[in-house]
Write a protein that holds these residues in place. Structure first.
Motif, PDB file in Angstrom:
ATOM      1  N   LEU A  85       0.873  -1.168   0.000  1.00 40.63           N
ATOM      2  CA  LEU A  85       0.000   0.000   0.000  1.00 40.63           C
ATOM      3  C   LEU A  85       0.909   1.217   0.000  1.00 40.63           C
ATOM      4  O   LEU A  85       1.643   1.460   0.955  1.00 40.63           O
ATOM      5  CB  LEU A  85      -0.901  -0.002   1.237  1.00 40.63           C
ATOM      6  N   LEU A  86       0.866   1.967  -1.079  1.00 39.85           N
ATOM      7  CA  LEU A  86       1.772   3.100  -1.199  1.00 39.85           C
ATOM      8  C   LEU A  86       1.099   4.250  -1.918  1.00 39.85           C
ATOM      9  O   LEU A  86       0.002   4.119  -2.446  1.00 39.85           O
ATOM     10  CB  LEU A  86       3.065   2.688  -1.900  1.00 39.85           C
ATOM     11  N   VAL A  87       1.787   5.365  -1.918  1.00 42.14           N
ATOM     12  CA  VAL A  87       1.300   6.575  -2.572  1.00 42.14           C
ATOM     13  C   VAL A  87       2.260   6.928  -3.699  1.00 42.14           C
ATOM     14  O   VAL A  87       3.479   6.850  -3.536  1.00 42.14           O
ATOM     15  CB  VAL A  87       1.205   7.734  -1.551  1.00 42.14           C
ATOM     16  N   ASP A  88       1.702   7.287  -4.852  1.00 37.77           N
ATOM     17  CA  ASP A  88       2.506   7.793  -5.965  1.00 37.77           C
ATOM     18  C   ASP A  88       2.561   9.313  -5.854  1.00 37.77           C
ATOM     19  O   ASP A  88       1.527   9.965  -5.742  1.00 37.77           O
ATOM     20  CB  ASP A  88       1.879   7.414  -7.313  1.00 37.77           C
ATOM     21  N   ARG A  89       3.762   9.850  -5.871  1.00 36.18           N
ATOM     22  CA  ARG A  89       3.955  11.305  -5.885  1.00 36.18           C
ATOM     23  C   ARG A  89       4.321  11.691  -7.307  1.00 36.18           C
ATOM     24  O   ARG A  89       5.420  11.394  -7.776  1.00 36.18           O
ATOM     25  CB  ARG A  89       5.063  11.726  -4.933  1.00 36.18           C
ATOM     26  N   ALA A  90       3.398  12.326  -7.987  1.00 34.23           N
ATOM     27  CA  ALA A  90       3.628  12.751  -9.370  1.00 34.23           C
ATOM     28  C   ALA A  90       4.089  14.210  -9.359  1.00 34.23           C
ATOM     29  O   ALA A  90       3.396  15.084  -8.831  1.00 34.23           O
ATOM     30  CB  ALA A  90       2.349  12.606 -10.186  1.00 34.23           C
ATOM     31  N   LEU A  91       5.261  14.438  -9.922  1.00 38.35           N
ATOM     32  CA  LEU A  91       5.842  15.781  -9.953  1.00 38.35           C
ATOM     33  C   LEU A  91       5.837  16.327 -11.371  1.00 38.35           C
ATOM     34  O   LEU A  91       6.233  15.637 -12.309  1.00 38.35           O
ATOM     35  CB  LEU A  91       7.284  15.745  -9.440  1.00 38.35           C
ATOM     36  N   LEU A  92       5.395  17.564 -11.525  1.00 32.13           N
ATOM     37  CA  LEU A  92       5.478  18.251 -12.809  1.00 32.13           C
ATOM     38  C   LEU A  92       6.733  19.122 -12.767  1.00 32.13           C
ATOM     39  O   LEU A  92       6.838  20.028 -11.930  1.00 32.13           O
ATOM     40  CB  LEU A  92       4.233  19.100 -13.052  1.00 32.13           C
ATOM     41  N   ILE A  93       7.699  18.810 -13.650  1.00 28.62           N
ATOM     42  CA  ILE A  93       8.966  19.539 -13.641  1.00 28.62           C
ATOM     43  C   ILE A  93       9.120  20.341 -14.927  1.00 28.62           C
ATOM     44  O   ILE A  93       8.503  20.045 -15.948  1.00 28.62           O
ATOM     45  CB  ILE A  93      10.168  18.599 -13.448  1.00 28.62           C
ATOM     46  N   SER A  94       9.970  21.374 -14.858  1.00 27.92           N
ATOM     47  CA  SER A  94      10.167  22.285 -15.995  1.00 27.92           C
ATOM     48  C   SER A  94      10.819  21.581 -17.174  1.00 27.92           C
ATOM     49  O   SER A  94      10.465  21.828 -18.324  1.00 27.92           O
ATOM     50  CB  SER A  94      11.010  23.487 -15.566  1.00 27.92           C
ATOM     51  N   ASP A  95      11.772  20.718 -16.902  1.00 24.73           N
ATOM     52  CA  ASP A  95      12.451  19.948 -17.947  1.00 24.73           C
ATOM     53  C   ASP A  95      13.239  18.846 -17.260  1.00 24.73           C
ATOM     54  O   ASP A  95      13.461  18.886 -16.056  1.00 24.73           O
ATOM     55  CB  ASP A  95      13.384  20.839 -18.783  1.00 24.73           C
ATOM     56  N   TYR A  96      13.638  17.852 -18.044  1.00 22.54           N
ATOM     57  CA  TYR A  96      14.424  16.759 -17.473  1.00 22.54           C
ATOM     58  C   TYR A  96      15.845  17.269 -17.244  1.00 22.54           C
ATOM     59  O   TYR A  96      16.533  17.670 -18.182  1.00 22.54           O
ATOM     60  CB  TYR A  96      14.419  15.555 -18.416  1.00 22.54           C
ATOM     61  N   PRO A  97      16.304  17.263 -15.998  1.00 20.53           N
ATOM     62  CA  PRO A  97      17.607  17.867 -15.711  1.00 20.53           C
ATOM     63  C   PRO A  97      18.775  17.005 -16.196  1.00 20.53           C
ATOM     64  O   PRO A  97      18.715  15.787 -16.152  1.00 20.53           O
ATOM     65  CB  PRO A  97      17.618  17.972 -14.183  1.00 20.53           C
ATOM     66  N   GLN A  98      19.779  17.683 -16.644  1.00 23.56           N
ATOM     67  CA  GLN A  98      21.014  16.996 -16.980  1.00 23.56           C
ATOM     68  C   GLN A  98      21.739  16.661 -15.676  1.00 23.56           C
ATOM     69  O   GLN A  98      21.402  17.167 -14.611  1.00 23.56           O
ATOM     70  CB  GLN A  98      21.885  17.886 -17.862  1.00 23.56           C
ATOM     71  N   GLU A  99      22.753  15.801 -15.781  1.00 25.70           N
ATOM     72  CA  GLU A  99      23.506  15.398 -14.600  1.00 25.70           C
ATOM     73  C   GLU A  99      24.032  16.626 -13.864  1.00 25.70           C
ATOM     74  O   GLU A  99      24.551  17.564 -14.483  1.00 25.70           O
ATOM     75  CB  GLU A  99      24.664  14.483 -15.009  1.00 25.70           C
ATOM     76  N   SER A 100      23.885  16.638 -12.543  1.00 26.96           N
ATOM     77  CA  SER A 100      24.333  17.715 -11.646  1.00 26.96           C
ATOM     78  C   SER A 100      23.536  19.007 -11.809  1.00 26.96           C
ATOM     79  O   SER A 100      23.946  20.046 -11.306  1.00 26.96           O
ATOM     80  CB  SER A 100      25.826  18.021 -11.830  1.00 26.96           C
ATOM     81  N   MET A 101      22.420  18.957 -12.502  1.00 29.89           N
ATOM     82  CA  MET A 101      21.590  20.152 -12.686  1.00 29.89           C
ATOM     83  C   MET A 101      20.278  19.978 -11.924  1.00 29.89           C
ATOM     84  O   MET A 101      19.950  18.883 -11.469  1.00 29.89           O
ATOM     85  CB  MET A 101      21.315  20.389 -14.173  1.00 29.89           C
ATOM     86  N   LEU A 102      19.524  21.038 -11.805  1.00 29.08           N
ATOM     87  CA  LEU A 102      18.248  21.028 -11.102  1.00 29.08           C
ATOM     88  C   LEU A 102      17.115  21.343 -12.066  1.00 29.08           C
ATOM     89  O   LEU A 102      17.325  21.916 -13.125  1.00 29.08           O
ATOM     90  CB  LEU A 102      18.252  22.065  -9.977  1.00 29.08           C
ATOM     91  N   ALA A 103      15.924  20.995 -11.679  1.00 25.57           N
ATOM     92  CA  ALA A 103      14.714  21.352 -12.418  1.00 25.57           C
ATOM     93  C   ALA A 103      13.725  21.949 -11.431  1.00 25.57           C
ATOM     94  O   ALA A 103      13.741  21.619 -10.241  1.00 25.57           O
ATOM     95  CB  ALA A 103      14.111  20.129 -13.096  1.00 25.57           C
ATOM     96  N   THR A 104      12.872  22.807 -11.911  1.00 21.87           N
ATOM     97  CA  THR A 104      11.842  23.420 -11.077  1.00 21.87           C
ATOM     98  C   THR A 104      10.628  22.504 -11.017  1.00 21.87           C
ATOM     99  O   THR A 104      10.111  22.071 -12.059  1.00 21.87           O
ATOM    100  CB  THR A 104      11.430  24.790 -11.653  1.00 21.87           C
ATOM    101  N   ILE A 105      10.168  22.208  -9.802  1.00 23.30           N
ATOM    102  CA  ILE A 105       8.943  21.432  -9.609  1.00 23.30           C
ATOM    103  C   ILE A 105       7.806  22.433  -9.469  1.00 23.30           C
ATOM    104  O   ILE A 105       7.776  23.226  -8.529  1.00 23.30           O
ATOM    105  CB  ILE A 105       9.034  20.541  -8.358  1.00 23.30           C
ATOM    106  N   SER A 106       6.864  22.409 -10.413  1.00 19.92           N
ATOM    107  CA  SER A 106       5.767  23.384 -10.387  1.00 19.92           C
ATOM    108  C   SER A 106       4.489  22.818  -9.776  1.00 19.92           C
ATOM    109  O   SER A 106       3.601  23.578  -9.406  1.00 19.92           O
ATOM    110  CB  SER A 106       5.486  23.907 -11.798  1.00 19.92           C
ATOM    111  N   ASN A 107       4.395  21.496  -9.651  1.00 24.45           N
ATOM    112  CA  ASN A 107       3.186  20.904  -9.089  1.00 24.45           C
ATOM    113  C   ASN A 107       3.500  19.496  -8.588  1.00 24.45           C
ATOM    114  O   ASN A 107       4.316  18.796  -9.181  1.00 24.45           O
ATOM    115  CB  ASN A 107       2.075  20.848 -10.149  1.00 24.45           C
ATOM    116  N   MET A 108       2.849  19.111  -7.488  1.00 22.15           N
ATOM    117  CA  MET A 108       2.986  17.753  -6.978  1.00 22.15           C
ATOM    118  C   MET A 108       1.592  17.234  -6.660  1.00 22.15           C
ATOM    119  O   MET A 108       0.797  17.919  -6.027  1.00 22.15           O
ATOM    120  CB  MET A 108       3.837  17.698  -5.716  1.00 22.15           C
TER     121      MET A 108
END
Length: 99
Positions: free
Chosen positions: A13-36
């Motif tokens: 029994l688990l929960v799926d956390r769906a994240l909407l991100i700005s773009d798929y980040p490259q290695e060592s980079m970040l992406a903005t999460i706009s919605n969860m």
């Protein structure tokens, strides 16, 4: 001998956390999460929720372990909305699993 009726689902029994991100980040980079969004996950809840929609009179039972947290409460709430018996769901002093 007691007649059995219904379907019992036992498992993760688990929960799926769906994240909407700005773009798929490259290695060592970040992406903005706009919605969860949180959704019940795991094959067992998904099967029972769909069976509840197909036949609202079919007795359905859920068994497993969840945490004593908001995610665990979400699972219980969603199951009850689908009229699924949760008497065999155990709440533990651990966090509910998520993906």
């Amino acid at each position: 001998m007691q007649q059995r009726n219904g379907i019992l689902a036992i498992g993760n029994l688990l929960v799926d956390r769906a994240l909407l991100i700005s773009d798929y980040p490259q290695e060592s980079m970040l992406a903005t999460i706009s919605n969860m969004e949180l959704h019940c996950g795991g094959g067992y809840t998904n099967v029972l929720f769909n069976l509840a929609k197909l036949d609202p009179h079919l007795p359905l039972f859920l068994a497993g372990a969840i945490g004593q947290d908001g995610e665990g409460q979400l699972i219980l709430q969603q199951a009850k909305q689908h009229h699924i018996n949760v008497d065999n769901v155990v709440q533990l002093a651990l966090p509910t699993s998520f993906t």
